[in-house]
Design a protein around this motif. Structure first.
Motif, PDB file in Angstrom:
ATOM      1  N   ALA A  15     -35.996  -8.679 -42.441  1.00 48.97           N
ATOM      2  CA  ALA A  15     -36.138  -7.719 -42.224  1.00 48.97           C
ATOM      3  C   ALA A  15     -35.034  -7.094 -42.903  1.00 48.97           C
ATOM      4  O   ALA A  15     -34.055  -6.660 -42.475  1.00 48.97           O
ATOM      5  CB  ALA A  15     -36.166  -7.693 -40.024  1.00 48.97           C
ATOM      6  N   PHE A  16     -35.499  -5.782 -43.081  1.00 52.16           N
ATOM      7  CA  PHE A  16     -34.590  -5.242 -43.940  1.00 52.16           C
ATOM      8  C   PHE A  16     -33.697  -3.439 -42.753  1.00 52.16           C
ATOM      9  O   PHE A  16     -34.012  -2.258 -42.393  1.00 52.16           O
ATOM     10  CB  PHE A  16     -35.148  -4.397 -44.939  1.00 52.16           C
ATOM     11  N   GLY A  17     -33.176  -3.588 -41.753  1.00 50.97           N
ATOM     12  CA  GLY A  17     -32.771  -3.302 -40.871  1.00 50.97           C
ATOM     13  C   GLY A  17     -32.489  -4.400 -40.144  1.00 50.97           C
ATOM     14  O   GLY A  17     -31.751  -5.195 -39.836  1.00 50.97           O
ATOM     15  N   MET A  18     -32.259  -2.713 -38.675  1.00 54.60           N
ATOM     16  CA  MET A  18     -31.349  -3.940 -38.085  1.00 54.60           C
ATOM     17  C   MET A  18     -32.267  -2.793 -36.211  1.00 54.60           C
ATOM     18  O   MET A  18     -32.471  -2.272 -36.331  1.00 54.60           O
ATOM     19  CB  MET A  18     -29.781  -3.565 -37.673  1.00 54.60           C
ATOM     20  N   THR A  19     -31.892  -3.089 -35.329  1.00 52.19           N
ATOM     21  CA  THR A  19     -32.214  -3.111 -33.927  1.00 52.19           C
ATOM     22  C   THR A  19     -31.038  -2.255 -33.496  1.00 52.19           C
ATOM     23  O   THR A  19     -29.894  -2.836 -33.208  1.00 52.19           O
ATOM     24  CB  THR A  19     -32.778  -3.698 -33.040  1.00 52.19           C
ATOM     25  N   CYS A  20     -30.950  -1.388 -32.486  1.00 52.00           N
ATOM     26  CA  CYS A  20     -29.420  -1.066 -31.868  1.00 52.00           C
ATOM     27  C   CYS A  20     -29.535  -0.219 -30.652  1.00 52.00           C
ATOM     28  O   CYS A  20     -30.897   0.300 -29.896  1.00 52.00           O
ATOM     29  CB  CYS A  20     -29.307   0.443 -32.895  1.00 52.00           C
TER      30      CYS A  20
ATOM     31  N   CYS B  19     -33.265   0.880 -36.727  1.00 52.74           N
ATOM     32  CA  CYS B  19     -32.434   0.931 -37.872  1.00 52.74           C
ATOM     33  C   CYS B  19     -32.950   0.887 -38.693  1.00 52.74           C
ATOM     34  O   CYS B  19     -32.319  -0.137 -39.453  1.00 52.74           O
ATOM     35  CB  CYS B  19     -31.122   1.780 -37.116  1.00 52.74           C
ATOM     36  N   THR B  20     -34.167   1.185 -39.647  1.00 49.99           N
ATOM     37  CA  THR B  20     -34.565   0.113 -40.661  1.00 49.99           C
ATOM     38  C   THR B  20     -33.964   1.149 -41.727  1.00 49.99           C
ATOM     39  O   THR B  20     -33.469   2.192 -42.322  1.00 49.99           O
ATOM     40  CB  THR B  20     -36.323   0.593 -41.365  1.00 49.99           C
ATOM     41  N   SER B  21     -33.177   0.136 -43.040  1.00 49.06           N
ATOM     42  CA  SER B  21     -32.492   0.737 -44.284  1.00 49.06           C
ATOM     43  C   SER B  21     -33.227   1.791 -45.316  1.00 49.06           C
ATOM     44  O   SER B  21     -34.246   1.552 -45.166  1.00 49.06           O
ATOM     45  CB  SER B  21     -32.679  -0.440 -45.175  1.00 49.06           C
ATOM     46  N   PRO B  22     -32.323   2.607 -45.462  1.00 51.47           N
ATOM     47  CA  PRO B  22     -32.990   4.150 -46.338  1.00 51.47           C
ATOM     48  C   PRO B  22     -33.266   3.429 -47.538  1.00 51.47           C
ATOM     49  O   PRO B  22     -34.230   3.680 -48.125  1.00 51.47           O
ATOM     50  CB  PRO B  22     -31.827   4.793 -46.402  1.00 51.47           C
ATOM     51  N   ARG B  23     -33.441   2.043 -47.643  1.00 50.30           N
ATOM     52  CA  ARG B  23     -33.978   1.257 -49.182  1.00 50.30           C
ATOM     53  C   ARG B  23     -34.857   0.729 -48.907  1.00 50.30           C
ATOM     54  O   ARG B  23     -34.481  -0.480 -49.959  1.00 50.30           O
ATOM     55  CB  ARG B  23     -32.499   0.117 -49.614  1.00 50.30           C
ATOM     56  N   ALA B  24     -35.768   0.098 -47.665  1.00 54.89           N
ATOM     57  CA  ALA B  24     -36.146  -0.445 -46.982  1.00 54.89           C
ATOM     58  C   ALA B  24     -37.218  -1.414 -48.041  1.00 54.89           C
ATOM     59  O   ALA B  24     -37.337  -2.384 -48.681  1.00 54.89           O
ATOM     60  CB  ALA B  24     -36.702  -0.908 -45.641  1.00 54.89           C
ATOM     61  N   ARG B  25     -37.868   0.305 -49.060  1.00 52.10           N
ATOM     62  CA  ARG B  25     -39.145   0.037 -49.701  1.00 52.10           C
ATOM     63  C   ARG B  25     -38.410  -0.940 -50.450  1.00 52.10           C
ATOM     64  O   ARG B  25     -39.212  -1.256 -51.430  1.00 52.10           O
ATOM     65  CB  ARG B  25     -39.351   1.621 -49.564  1.00 52.10           C
ATOM     66  N   GLU B  26     -38.144  -0.215 -51.099  1.00 51.07           N
ATOM     67  CA  GLU B  26     -37.423  -0.501 -53.075  1.00 51.07           C
ATOM     68  C   GLU B  26     -36.595  -2.283 -52.302  1.00 51.07           C
ATOM     69  O   GLU B  26     -36.834  -2.961 -52.954  1.00 51.07           O
ATOM     70  CB  GLU B  26     -36.405   0.023 -53.286  1.00 51.07           C
ATOM     71  N   LEU B  27     -36.022  -2.925 -51.572  1.00 53.93           N
ATOM     72  CA  LEU B  27     -35.468  -3.930 -51.107  1.00 53.93           C
ATOM     73  C   LEU B  27     -36.525  -5.296 -51.430  1.00 53.93           C
ATOM     74  O   LEU B  27     -37.017  -5.735 -51.581  1.00 53.93           O
ATOM     75  CB  LEU B  27     -35.012  -4.025 -50.176  1.00 53.93           C
ATOM     76  N   TRP B  28     -37.995  -4.172 -50.546  1.00 50.71           N
ATOM     77  CA  TRP B  28     -39.244  -5.660 -49.801  1.00 50.71           C
ATOM     78  C   TRP B  28     -39.471  -5.419 -51.367  1.00 50.71           C
ATOM     79  O   TRP B  28     -40.007  -6.878 -51.480  1.00 50.71           O
ATOM     80  CB  TRP B  28     -40.067  -4.400 -49.052  1.00 50.71           C
ATOM     81  N   ALA B  29     -39.877  -4.187 -52.231  1.00 51.10           N
ATOM     82  CA  ALA B  29     -40.157  -5.138 -53.489  1.00 51.10           C
ATOM     83  C   ALA B  29     -39.729  -5.638 -54.665  1.00 51.10           C
ATOM     84  O   ALA B  29     -40.104  -6.908 -54.721  1.00 51.10           O
ATOM     85  CB  ALA B  29     -40.788  -3.614 -54.483  1.00 51.10           C
ATOM     86  N   ALA B  30     -38.325  -5.811 -54.788  1.00 40.65           N
ATOM     87  CA  ALA B  30     -37.673  -6.718 -55.233  1.00 40.65           C
ATOM     88  C   ALA B  30     -37.238  -7.507 -54.751  1.00 40.65           C
ATOM     89  O   ALA B  30     -37.526  -9.038 -55.344  1.00 40.65           O
ATOM     90  CB  ALA B  30     -35.546  -6.143 -55.436  1.00 40.65           C
ATOM     91  N   PHE B  31     -37.334  -8.301 -53.236  1.00 42.23           N
ATOM     92  CA  PHE B  31     -37.580  -8.951 -52.123  1.00 42.23           C
ATOM     93  C   PHE B  31     -38.418  -9.781 -53.194  1.00 42.23           C
ATOM     94  O   PHE B  31     -38.560 -10.871 -53.412  1.00 42.23           O
ATOM     95  CB  PHE B  31     -37.333  -9.286 -51.284  1.00 42.23           C
ATOM     96  N   THR B  32     -39.917  -9.349 -52.582  1.00 42.00           N
ATOM     97  CA  THR B  32     -41.393  -9.571 -52.887  1.00 42.00           C
ATOM     98  C   THR B  32     -41.516 -10.345 -54.419  1.00 42.00           C
ATOM     99  O   THR B  32     -41.816 -11.291 -54.317  1.00 42.00           O
ATOM    100  CB  THR B  32     -42.651  -8.884 -52.148  1.00 42.00           C
ATOM    101  N   GLU B  33     -40.669  -9.556 -55.120  1.00 42.22           N
ATOM    102  CA  GLU B  33     -41.452  -9.823 -56.486  1.00 42.22           C
ATOM    103  C   GLU B  33     -40.425 -11.249 -56.734  1.00 42.22           C
ATOM    104  O   GLU B  33     -40.638 -12.889 -57.583  1.00 42.22           O
ATOM    105  CB  GLU B  33     -40.467  -8.411 -58.015  1.00 42.22           C
ATOM    106  N   ALA B  34     -39.496 -11.493 -56.349  1.00 41.10           N
ATOM    107  CA  ALA B  34     -38.416 -12.530 -56.464  1.00 41.10           C
ATOM    108  C   ALA B  34     -38.586 -14.262 -55.672  1.00 41.10           C
ATOM    109  O   ALA B  34     -38.692 -14.657 -56.311  1.00 41.10           O
ATOM    110  CB  ALA B  34     -36.811 -12.442 -55.929  1.00 41.10           C
ATOM    111  N   CYS B  35     -38.946 -13.313 -54.578  1.00 41.51           N
ATOM    112  CA  CYS B  35     -39.781 -15.003 -54.368  1.00 41.51           C
ATOM    113  C   CYS B  35     -41.273 -14.923 -54.339  1.00 41.51           C
ATOM    114  O   CYS B  35     -41.268 -16.825 -54.609  1.00 41.51           O
ATOM    115  CB  CYS B  35     -40.146 -14.849 -52.705  1.00 41.51           C
TER     116      CYS B  35
END
Ligand code: SF4
Length: 294
Positions: free
Chosen positions: A212-217, A250-266
Motif C-alpha cells: 500500500a503506497f501511502g498511509m492512513t491518518c 494519504c496516498t504517496s505522490p509517487r504511488a503510480r510510479e512505485l506501483w509500476a516499478a514494484f509490479t515489474e520487479a515482482c
C-alpha cells in the motif's frame, strides 16, 4: 503483565476470506509497545487508552479454546491486526504460542502479521497447523533501512532481522511474504526503497508481497505521527498538512510510479502481489486433500 477483561476473542471477519483468506480475527493482547510512529491502532475510533502499554486479555486461552470448540466451521484465524502478537512479553508468556497450539488441535489455519523475528520460535507449531490447514506468515516491512526503521518503528526488531526470519520460515516450507505497508510519503516512498525490499524479500524466499503506497491518518493517530515527525524529521509536518489536510487515506505522490516499478520487479522474481492470487496459492493442496479424505 496487566490484564484487561474480555468476553470474546475469536470473531468472524466482516468479509470472511477476503483479506489473506482470513475467516476469523484473534487478538490476545491489547496495546502494542513496538512504537511505530504511524500506527493506525492508536486511532481514537478504537478506544484503546494508553496504547503503548501491552496488556493481555484475562483468561484468553480458555476463551479461545471454548470459542474454537463451539465454531461450526473451521477456517483461517488471523492475528496481528490490532497489536503485534510477538511483542517482547510473548517471549516469556507464550500466549500466542499456546493459542497456535489450540488452532492446531481444533483444525484451524493461521495467518500471522508481525514485525518480530520471534515468530520463528513457533515454526514447529506452524508446521503442525500447515499439515492440515493453510498458514500464512506475513512480515511487515516498510523500509529496508535499519537506521530509518529505528526512527519510525523504534521498538520493533530491525528489518534485517525480519528478512532473516522470513528466510527461516520459508526454508521450513511455510507460505511467507511481506506486508509492504504503510509506505510513508516523503520518507519511505522512494523507488530504491521499494525495489530493495522486493530484492531482499526474494532473497529470503518470500512468495508474496502485498503493498500500500501511502498511509492512513485518523484522529489521535495523526497527532501522534506529526509529533514524532517534528522530533525526528523537522519540517515534514508542513508538507503533510499542505498535501493531505484531514484526509484519511494519504496516498504517496509517487504511488503510480512505485506501483509500476514494484509490479515489474515482482513479476521478474515470480513474487505474487495480487490478493486473489495470494489466497489461491496459500490454499493450494488443501481442497484436494479434503476431497481425498471424503
Ligand atoms: S507493530 Fe503494529 S500494532 Fe504495534 S505499534 Fe507497530 S503498527 Fe502498531
Amino acid at each position: 503483565m496487566d490484564t484487561v477483561p474480555a468476553k470474546t476473542i475469536v470473531t468472524r471477519t466482516k468479509s470472511p476470506g477476503a483479506w489473506f483468506g482470513i475467516d476469523y480475527n484473534m487478538n490476545l493482547y491489547r496495546g502494542c509497545c513496538h512504537g511505530c510512529i504511524y500506527c493506525d491502532s492508536r486511532s481514537a475510533c478504537y478506544g484503546i487508552e494508553d496504547f503503548d502499554r501491552v496488556r493481555v486479555k484475562q483468561g484468553c486461552l480458555e476463551i479461545v479454546r471454548d470459542e474454537l470448540r463451539r465454531k461450526v466451521k473451521t477456517g483461517v484465524v488471523g492475528t496481528g491486526a490490532m497489536s503485534d502478537p510477538y511483542n517482547p512479553f510473548e517471549r516469556e508468556h507464550r500466549y500466542t504460542r499456546h493459542a497456535l497450539e489450540l488452532l492446531s488441535a481444533f483444525g484451524f489455519g493461521a495467518a500471522i502479521a508481525t514485525k518480530s523475528d520471534l515468530i520463528t520460535r513457533d515454526i514447529d507449531i506452524l508446521g503442525e497447523i500447515r499439515s492440515q490447514m493453510p498458514v500464512l506468515c506475513k512480515l511487515t516491512v516498510t523500509t529496508a533501512d535499519d537506521a530509518l526503521a529505528a526512527r519510525v518503528e523504534p521498538h520493533a526488531p530491525p528489518p534485517s532481522a525480519r528478512f532473516r526470519a522470513m528466510e527461516r520460515l520459508s526454508a521450513a516450507g511455510l507460505f511467507t511474504g511481506v506486508l509492504l505497508m504503510p509506505v510513508l510519503p516523503y520518507l519511505e516512498d522512494s523507488r530504491e526503497n521499494v525495489l530493495e525490499i522486493v530484492r531482499r524479500a526474494h532473497g529470503a524466499g518470500a512468495r508474496f508481497i502485498y503493498p500500500a503506497f501511502g498511509m492512513t491518518c485518523r484522529e489521535r493517530q495523526r497527532e501522534y505521527y506529526y509529533g514524532r515527525l517534528d522530533e525526528h524529521f523537522p519540517g515534514l509536518r508542513d508538507k503533510y498538512v499542505r498535501r493531505y489536510g484531514a484526509r484519511y487515506v494519504c496516498t504517496s505522490p509517487r504511488a503510480r510510479e512505485l506501483w509500476a516499478a514494484f509490479t515489474e520487479a515482482c513479476a521478474a522474481y515470480g513474487i505474487l502481489f495480487d490478493m486473489k492470487t495470494i489466497i489461491r496459492a496459500s490454499r493450494q493442496g488443501y481442497a484436494e486433500r479434503q476431497l481425498t479424505l471424503f
